[in-house]
Design an enzyme around this catalytic site. Structure first.
Site, PDB file in Angstrom:
ATOM      1  N   ARG A   1      46.611 -21.655  -9.409  1.00 38.31           N
ATOM      2  CA  ARG A   1      45.247 -22.134  -9.699  1.00 38.31           C
ATOM      3  C   ARG A   1      45.257 -23.408 -10.539  1.00 38.31           C
ATOM      4  O   ARG A   1      44.354 -24.236 -10.409  1.00 38.31           O
ATOM      5  CB  ARG A   1      44.444 -21.045 -10.391  1.00 38.31           C
ATOM      6  CG  ARG A   1      44.122 -19.926  -9.420  1.00 38.31           C
ATOM      7  CD  ARG A   1      43.149 -18.952 -10.011  1.00 38.31           C
ATOM      8  NE  ARG A   1      42.614 -18.124  -8.951  1.00 38.31           N
ATOM      9  CZ  ARG A   1      42.221 -16.875  -9.107  1.00 38.31           C
ATOM     10  NH1 ARG A   1      42.291 -16.303 -10.287  1.00 38.31           N
ATOM     11  NH2 ARG A   1      41.733 -16.201  -8.091  1.00 38.31           N
TER      12      ARG A   1
ATOM     13  N   GLY B   1      35.573 -13.384  -3.902  1.00 36.09           N
ATOM     14  CA  GLY B   1      34.162 -13.001  -3.971  1.00 36.09           C
ATOM     15  C   GLY B   1      33.246 -14.121  -3.506  1.00 36.09           C
ATOM     16  O   GLY B   1      32.291 -13.904  -2.756  1.00 36.09           O
TER      17      GLY B   1
END
Ligand code: AMP
Length: 394
Positions: free
Chosen positions: A38, A369
């Protein structure tokens, strides 16, 4: 509407507040980063801002500290790793707001990483005063945290009211570009492959994708609720009884689009290397744990002729070999198809990696999500909050 991008802005001598997703996995004591993926994903945006003369303030959450400072959820190890990757110092602030932070604000070419935003309950509450404090001292807002864009928090939504421009970073833009492409204007045939545990988690996704795709291939435990809706037996497989009637409605309206497994790998007890067999009809004492080889061939052949593939969720209990076979085989099929392929969700990403085909997937989404909500046709609050390009550049 197209959103303003960081490369539409003049960043020289501006202080840029960049919301990044540094929610990295850490060792239990919080000292070691176990994957810097990330951090690397945010480098193009950070480097661009620095190269264009900006002072950079970075903000992220990490884990779920529940509104209180916790040393094992500090972003300090991220500052160290980021500094190595950028080849320049990265200063970590002791907090994300307050007078001490105000004193540390960076000059052009410098990087300040704020401490974990979720040490303050006001972040997730989207508290306006907290958002104002985050914004104070910066001139421009950039959001590169696609993985948090489905949350209306102070750093993703509230802050936008206190800065004149809100632009997407490169990672955010790339996510929006591919997810928009496959859901709004896909090359056809367009095929979606949906798996995972529950129909209930993916109702919106199924309903929205049925409007877009030519075929929806269903696998994973989700498939058993659909089989029951067709009055087929599912034995002791995971079935959501309260979703059977919804599955029936979906089959009634889109029977020609929805494909269900025609054979199943079943066990009598879920455990690694449990004795298993392949069946076309699941007996009362059997549990479905993977799609069977005929289903793999059928799905692979549909994927083979697709020009666009959207994939979310594993086809079986893929964490437990050999029940990963169906998922891995379809990961290869997606890569081999040469279609534009957009994959979301951590499990599908792991399967793509295990199959060794990551470099042949068009786009692997960084936000589980957020990508599901996008595929469900929902507007992500963190994206809606960004400035519209046409208005901001007029
Ligand atoms: P999701 O988060 O909804 O994408 O679900 C992922 C989970 O679904 C994984 O942990 C899989 O083990 C699980 N899963 C997939 N197929 C099955 C199955 N046949 N029975 C039970 N769990 C399954």
């Amino acid at each position: 509407m197209a959103k303003l991008s960081i490369n539409d802005l003049d960043l020289r001598d501006k202080r840029v507040f960049i919301r990044v997703d540094f929610n990295v996995p850490l060792s239990p004591d919080g000292r070691e980063i176990t994957s810097d993926k990330r951090i690397r994903a945010s480098l193009p945006t950070i480097q661009y801002a620095l190269e264009h003369g900006a002072a950079v303030v970075l903000a992220s959450h990490l884990g779920r500290p529940k509104g209180k400072p916790r040393t094992d959820m500090s972003l300090a190890p991220v500052a160290v790793r980021l500094s190595e990757l950028l080849g320049r110092p990265v200063v970590i602030a002791a907090d994300s707001v307050g007078p001490e932070v105000a004193k540390m604000l960076p000059k052009p070419g410098e990087v300040l990483l704020l401490e974990n935003l979720r040490f303050h309950p006001e972040e997730e509450a989207n508290d306006p005063d907290f958002a104002r404090q985050l914004a104070s001292g910066s001139d421009i807002y950039v959001n590169d945290a696609f993985g948090s864009a489905h949350r209306a928090h102070a750093s993703t939504v509230g802050i936008v009211s206190f800065l004149p421009r809100a632009a997407a970073g490169f990672l955010m833009s790339k996510e929006l570009q591919w997810l928009t492409k496959v859901t709004k204007n896909p090359e056809r045939p367009c095929v979606a492959l949906l798996g995972g545990a529950k129909v209930s988690d993916k109702i919106e996704v199924i309903q929205n994708l049925l409007k877009v795709v030519d075929k929806l291939l269903i696998g994973g435990a989700m498939a058993y609720t659909f089989l029951r809706a067709k009055n087929e037996p599912a034995g002791k497989s995971l079935v959501e009884e309260d979703k059977i009637s919804l599955a029936r409605q979906l089959l009634d309206t889109a029977a020609n689009k929805i494909m269900l497994p025609v054979d199943h790998v079943v066990v009598r007890e879920i455990k690694p290397n449990a004795p298993h067999e392949t069946v076309t009809s699941i007996a009362a004492d059997q549990i479905g744990v993977d799609i069977g080889p005929r289903t793999v061939r059928e799905y692979a052949s549909i994927i083979q002729s697709a020009k666009t593939v959207i994939w979310n969720g594993p086809m079986g209990i893929f964490e437990m070999p050999p029940f990963d076979a169906g998922t891995i085989a379809l990961a290869r099929a997606v890569a081999d198809s040469g279609a534009v392929s957009v994959v979301g969700g951590g499990d599908s990403e792991k399967a793509i990696k295990s199959a060794g085909v990551s470099d042949r997937i068009t786009h692997i989404s960084t936000g589980g999500g957020a990508s599901l909500e996008f595929l469900g046709g929902l507007e992500l609050p963190g994206v809606a909050a960004l400035s519209d390009k046409a208005e901001a550049t007029a």
